[in-house]
Design a protein around this motif. Structure first.
Motif, PDB file in Angstrom:
ATOM      1  N   GLN A 160      13.806  78.646  61.027  1.00 43.57           N
ATOM      2  CA  GLN A 160      12.544  77.931  60.805  1.00 43.57           C
ATOM      3  C   GLN A 160      12.451  77.419  59.372  1.00 43.57           C
ATOM      4  O   GLN A 160      12.043  76.296  59.134  1.00 43.57           O
TER       5      GLN A 160
ATOM      6  N   HIS B  75      10.868  75.967  69.231  1.00 42.47           N
ATOM      7  CA  HIS B  75      11.737  76.894  68.493  1.00 42.47           C
ATOM      8  C   HIS B  75      11.301  78.344  68.745  1.00 42.47           C
ATOM      9  O   HIS B  75      12.130  79.209  69.048  1.00 42.47           O
TER      10      HIS B  75
ATOM     11  N   PHE C   6      19.268  71.048  66.605  1.00 42.32           N
ATOM     12  CA  PHE C   6      17.937  71.338  67.133  1.00 42.32           C
ATOM     13  C   PHE C   6      16.934  70.327  66.578  1.00 42.32           C
ATOM     14  O   PHE C   6      16.136  69.754  67.323  1.00 42.32           O
TER      15      PHE C   6
END
Length: 126
Positions: free
Chosen positions: A41, A63, A92
């Protein structure tokens, strides 16, 4: 009326609420998923910084969903991120390739070089 004016200055209050909820879910993940998810993150925040608030909130929610599911299933952390965590995080983020803050700078750089070239050639750029 005042709420719309405030949102124009500060951004969407709903997006902020969703962001805080997603971050609370991230904080609630068990070890080692929580540590790994927070590291990814943090990287996404710096490297994948979407400019559009809706895209950013969606990316963060997805996520967290990924890591919550992995924790429930007992999926090994390496099975999620693979051998290269940076590549995983960047791939991602690419899945949410809305407008990014760097797009503005890329455009600004391209325009500055075109203007410099035009001056060098004695022309004008519009």
């Amino acid at each position: 009326m005042a709420a719309k004016w405030i949102e124009m200055l500060t951004g969407s209050l709903e997006q902020k609420k969703q962001y805080r909820e997603h971050m609370a879910r991230l904080d609630a993940l068990p070890a080692p998923y929580g540590e790994a998810a927070k590291a990814v993150q943090r990287y996404l925040t710096y490297a994948g910084a979407a400019e559009d608030g809706d895209t950013l909130v969606t990316m963060i929610g997805d996520h967290v969903d990924l890591w919550e599911r992995a924790a429930v299933d007992g999926t090994p952390v390496r099975a999620i991120v693979g051998d290269n965590p940076v590549e995983f995080a960047e791939e991602f983020a690419r899945a949410y390739a809305g407008k990014q803050w760097i797009d503005r700078e890329r455009n600004r750089l391209t325009q500055a070089i075109a203007a410099a070239e035009a001056k060098q050639q004695g022309g004008q750029i519009s």
